[in-house]
Scaffold this active site. Structure first.
Site, PDB file in Angstrom:
ATOM      1  N   ASP A   1      39.851  51.404  45.094  1.00  0.00           N
ATOM      2  CA  ASP A   1      40.451  50.084  44.988  1.00  0.00           C
ATOM      3  C   ASP A   1      39.304  49.142  44.589  1.00  0.00           C
ATOM      4  OD1 ASP A   1      42.324  48.126  45.277  1.00  0.00           O
ATOM      5  OD2 ASP A   1      41.897  47.781  47.396  1.00  0.00           O
TER       6      ASP A   1
ATOM      7  N   THR B   1      39.214  45.268  45.389  1.00  0.00           N
ATOM      8  CA  THR B   1      38.974  44.254  46.418  1.00  0.00           C
ATOM      9  C   THR B   1      38.668  44.911  47.760  1.00  0.00           C
ATOM     10  OG1 THR B   1      40.546  42.896  45.252  1.00  0.00           O
ATOM     11  CG2 THR B   1      39.944  42.191  47.473  1.00  0.00           C
TER      12      THR B   1
ATOM     13  N   PHE C   1      54.764  36.031  49.551  1.00  0.00           N
ATOM     14  CA  PHE C   1      54.197  36.720  48.373  1.00  0.00           C
ATOM     15  C   PHE C   1      54.631  38.182  48.371  1.00  0.00           C
ATOM     16  CE2 PHE C   1      50.962  39.385  46.446  1.00  0.00           C
ATOM     17  CZ  PHE C   1      50.699  38.723  45.255  1.00  0.00           C
TER      18      PHE C   1
ATOM     19  N   ARG D   1      38.611  35.311  40.542  1.00  0.00           N
ATOM     20  CA  ARG D   1      40.039  35.537  40.799  1.00  0.00           C
ATOM     21  C   ARG D   1      40.766  34.210  40.598  1.00  0.00           C
ATOM     22  NH1 ARG D   1      40.726  40.103  44.386  1.00  0.00           N
ATOM     23  NH2 ARG D   1      42.510  39.148  45.398  1.00  0.00           N
TER      24      ARG D   1
ATOM     25  N   THR E   1      43.423  48.378  40.604  1.00  0.00           N
ATOM     26  CA  THR E   1      43.430  47.050  41.217  1.00  0.00           C
ATOM     27  C   THR E   1      44.649  46.242  40.780  1.00  0.00           C
ATOM     28  OG1 THR E   1      42.226  44.951  41.334  1.00  0.00           O
ATOM     29  CG2 THR E   1      41.922  46.223  39.346  1.00  0.00           C
ATOM     30  N   GLY E   2      45.003  45.245  41.603  1.00  0.00           N
ATOM     31  CA  GLY E   2      46.127  44.376  41.249  1.00  0.00           C
ATOM     32  C   GLY E   2      45.653  43.147  40.485  1.00  0.00           C
TER      33      GLY E   2
ATOM     34  N   ARG F   1      46.339  45.059  37.264  1.00  0.00           N
ATOM     35  CA  ARG F   1      47.706  44.560  37.455  1.00  0.00           C
ATOM     36  C   ARG F   1      48.640  45.654  37.968  1.00  0.00           C
ATOM     37  NH1 ARG F   1      47.189  39.851  38.118  1.00  0.00           N
ATOM     38  NH2 ARG F   1      47.213  38.185  36.618  1.00  0.00           N
TER      39      ARG F   1
END
Length: 794
Positions: free
Chosen positions: A401, A403, A540, A594, A674-675, A785
């Site tokens: 990952d 973060t 969220f 970010r 990662t997002g 994403r």
């Protein structure tokens, strides 16, 4: 209650084991398991048969057993002891090793099952062992204690009915998450009040998804109709999570023991087999084939030799009467078995003993390794199974990952851009730091009247649109708040980004004070306290990539504030300085920051009433609740006015770059999932040396697919990597060799879902195969994403 649907596979729980209240439907008693956790594989009674079955599933052990039985049955050239003793030794050593490892698991289970838990019984607090807890029991948990089972959160010592929880042992996230008590029970603060509660809970049968839960609670007041309230994952406290910053909470047990979400996520306790063992089994089969063919050839040759007269029965070895009468085929079969026994030493039984002992001792060397000792926790590595030691040296791919793994997950507010004007909390000018600087203009025009209003709206949006909680400090009451320096607020949230934003805006003059009785309080630049009534929170989620709040100001205006990823906010904006904000967001993303965009819209009282109706219907549905809520959010979150964007920095972990470089030198390929936005993630990947300067970046992104079709993009990339590989025979282990071109692939979530989507003719295989081939020829892959489910697909 909305949702008269047929709710398949549901369970009804009576809070506190009471009899059904008057007017409730007939109670069908259901049997639920107790709260024991079992991670061990064997019991005292089934150890011998189960372990023998496990061991004789190994080809080698089964083969030696057959040889031993053959030696017992027929008259063979060697003694049965020669096969029996080594086999017994191997079986015993392995059984002792596996028994010892399982005993350690039993010991750990017992420690957990005998933990004391506080129950409420007849209005009093009673201490019992955790294993005696039953579904329907009301439990009290104190700060820093772990939840003993899955609980519905009834009330807390905090006035607003919230509590903070860390779920590090479930999903690895160490940040604080906020959970909410049931609206009708949050005012119950002592044992007697809780014990007087008459309620039933209807919920789904246990399922392993940690983030999903659907149910409803029916609260009975006297003999009236029950009040139905929806229950979601924000009301469910999971076993294994820990209570933080909250003195105590009360909850009712709904899933216990092996039905808790944590237990349902345990991997099955099957025997693990390493690659070495699997390859040994393959060699074993080859040797078995050689052995059988040798025995066959020798049997045939024996009878060919004996077909000549006098050779069958020489004068010095006359046949006895029974031997002359024996069946020829039986005789041949016995001879075949005798040859098998004679040649069986081609497969060494000692090899397995050596391998077992080496694994067992190897596990201790891992535990003794001083370089793997962590000073901060005072713990070394723990080996749960010694069957897989050698697998550690055969790792080919590492998925990480971004973060919190490559970065510290410690966010620092850098700047915000409002209407094209950039505001930086601390600006360095001629070597001096100017504190609380109001901003640097990006465009010539300074903010006019509407600009000033938008600026204030932006700061209010950041102060109101979040799930941040203020850590209680009793010495600070409402009156003294003004004299207290602004730094006094300690914020906690499930998302470090939110804390960084609220702290950053505090430095620019707006301080979020607290949420009390559903009113959010803000201290503005003039040191006046503004109050906003919090009407709705759209939390969220990783699909929408945004969160919204609806608040009512003291003047009666209703605002919907929304913050989220640029990809989800820009398409929903109808006015605002979109181009200036977008260029600033892209610039910040390239620097590895970010970014989040902030937008708002005003609602009339009539519009808000409609919103409320839609939400209420969706929240009480028991089937497809998430889908219905998502549709409602989609309807409401549109036609925004863009306010601006924020940038937050997340620093790299110490030695992240050195580690990745070392892994690549060892020929291990690293994939980052990662997002985050593509530019932000790519900047981080360059910083931690996942991509180097000479890496050729291949893009498989939505932008690229819009220019060409997915089919063309995939085939072009495939040609590129294959051409390179065809011209140079690539050594897989020369991760950093200079003569070959290094490729790095960047793919985003939307492109991945297109690749994974089955085609019209029902086949998804083709694109997946090409995609896999491209990935395998790249030394590093960055997937940005990504939704959590997509990370799992990769």
């Amino acid at each position: 209650c909305a949702g008269e649907e047929n709710w398949v596979d549901s369970r009804t729980i009576y809070v506190g084991h009471r009899e059904p209240p008057p007017g409730a439907e007939a109670y069908i008693p259901q049997r639920f398991p107790d709260n024991r956790i079992v991670s061990a594989k064997y019991t005292f009674w089934n150890f011998i048969p189960k372990n023998l079955f496990e061991q004789f599933r190994r080809i080698a052990n089964f083969y030696f057993l057959i040889i031993f039985l053959v030696q017992l049955i027929i008259d063979t050239p060697t003694s049965p002891v020669t096969s029996g003793l080594p086999l017994l030794f191997v079986i015993t050593v392995t059984a002792i090793k596996q028994g010892y490892e399982d005993w350690l698991r039993h010991k750990a289970d017992n420690a957990i099952n005998q933990c004391p838990v506080h129950f409420i019984q007849h209005g009093k607090l009673v201490r019992k062992q955790s294993r005696k807890l039953r579904v329907g029991d009301i439990v009290m948990v104190k700060e820093d204690e772990t939840f003993p089972c899955d609980l519905i959160f009834l009330s807390s010592s905090r006035g607003d009915g919230t509590c903070f929880v860390t779920t590090a042992s479930l999903d690895g996230e160490s940040s604080h998450k906020t959970y909410y008590a049931v609206q009708d029970t949050k005012a119950f603060h002592n044992e007697q009040e809780i014990d007087a509660l008459h309620a039933t809970i209807e919920c789904e049968q246990p399922q392993p998804d940690l983030y999903k839960f659907v149910g409803r609670i029916n609260v009975y007041h006297d003999r009236n109709e029950p009040i139905a309230r929806p229950l979601g994952s924000e009301n469910l406290l999971l076993r294994g999570a820990t209570l933080k910053n909250t003195e105590k909470i009360f909850g009712v047990a709904i899933y216990t023991g092996m039905e808790t979400k944590m237990a349902l996520n345990y991997q099955s306790k099957s025997q693990k087999r390493s690659a070495v063992e699997k390859s040994m089994n393959v060699f074993l089969i080859v040797y078995l084939c050689i052995l059988v063919s040798k025995a066959l050839i020798n049997t045939v040759l024996k009878y060919a030799w004996q077909s000549v007269p006098f050779r069958d029965e020489p004068w010095y070895n006359q046949k006895t009467e029974p031997e002359k009468k024996r069946n020829l085929f039986l005789q041949a079969f016995t001879d075949f078995l005798a040859f098998m026994v004679l040649f069986n030493y081609i497969i060494p039984v000692s090899m397995y003993v050596t391998v077992e002992m080496q694994k067992f001792l190897g596990s201790y060397f891992i535990a003794w390794d001083e370089e793997m000792f962590d000073e901060s926790t005072g713990e070394g590595p723990l080996v749960n199974t010694s069957d897989l030691n050698e697998e550690l040296g055969q790792i080919e791919y590492i998925f990480t990952d971004k973060t919190g793994t490559l970065t510290e997950n410690n966010m620092e507010f850098v700047e915000c851009c409002i209407e094209g004007h950039v505001y930086v909390p601390h600006v360095v000018c001629n070597g001096q730091i100017l504190h609380d600087c109001t901003g640097i203009d990006m465009i010539d025009s300074s903010p006019g009247g509407s600009g000033k209003e938008r600026e204030e709206l932006f700061f209010r949006a950041i102060c109101l649109c979040h799930t941040v909680q203020v850590k209680d400090d009793d010495s600070i009451d409402g009156l003294k708040k003004n004299q207290v320096p602004r730094k006094s607020c300690i914020y906690i949230s499930s998302s470090p980004d939110e804390v960084a934003l609220v702290e950053g805006v505090q430095r620019l003059g707006y301080t979020y004070l607290r949420l009390k009785d559903n009113y959010m309080e803000i201290l503005n630049r003039e040191n006046n306290i503004e109050k906003f009534e919090l009407l709705e929170v759209f939390s969220f989620d990783s699909v929408r990539r945004r969160m919204s709040v609806i608040v009512k100001s003291s003047t009666g205006d209703i605002f919907l504030f929304c913050k989220g990823a640029d990809s989800s906010i820009f398409p929903r904006v109808k006015e605002g300085k979109i181009d200036q904000v977008r260029s600033r967001v892209e610039r910040n993303a390239v620097e590895g920051l970010r970014t989040l965009c902030v937008a708002y819209k005003k609602l009339t009282a009539e519009e808000y009433r409609n919103v409320q109706k839609l939400l209420q219907t969706a929240k009480l549905a028991l089937q497809d609740r998430d889908k219905k809520l998502a549709e409602v959010y989609e309807k409401i979150e549109r036609d925004f006015i863009l306010l601006g964007a924020t940038a937050v920095e997340d620093r790299l972990q110490e030695k992240a770059a050195d580690t990745i470089e070392a892994l690549q030198k060892a020929g291990i390929k690293v994939w980052v999932l990662t997002g985050d936005k593509m530019e932000t993630a790519a900047a981080t990947c360059y910083a931690c040396k996942l991509f180097r300067r000479n890496t050729q970046i291949l893009e498989l992104t939505t932008k690229k697919i819009e220019e060409q079709s997915l089919h063309d993009v995939l085939f072009d990339l495939n040609k590129t990597v294959i051409r390179q590989n065809g011209s140079l025979t690539r050594d897989t282990f020369s991760g950093l060799s200079t003569d070959t071109q290094d490729y790095g692939l960047i793919i985003d979530g939307a492109a991945l879902s297109l690749i994974m989507k089955p085609r019209h003719d029902g086949s998804s295989g083709n694109y997946r195969e090409i995609f896999l081939n491209i990935c395998r020829n790249c030394s590093a892959v960055l997937c940005c994403r990504m939704a959590p489910l997509q990370k799992a697909q990769v």
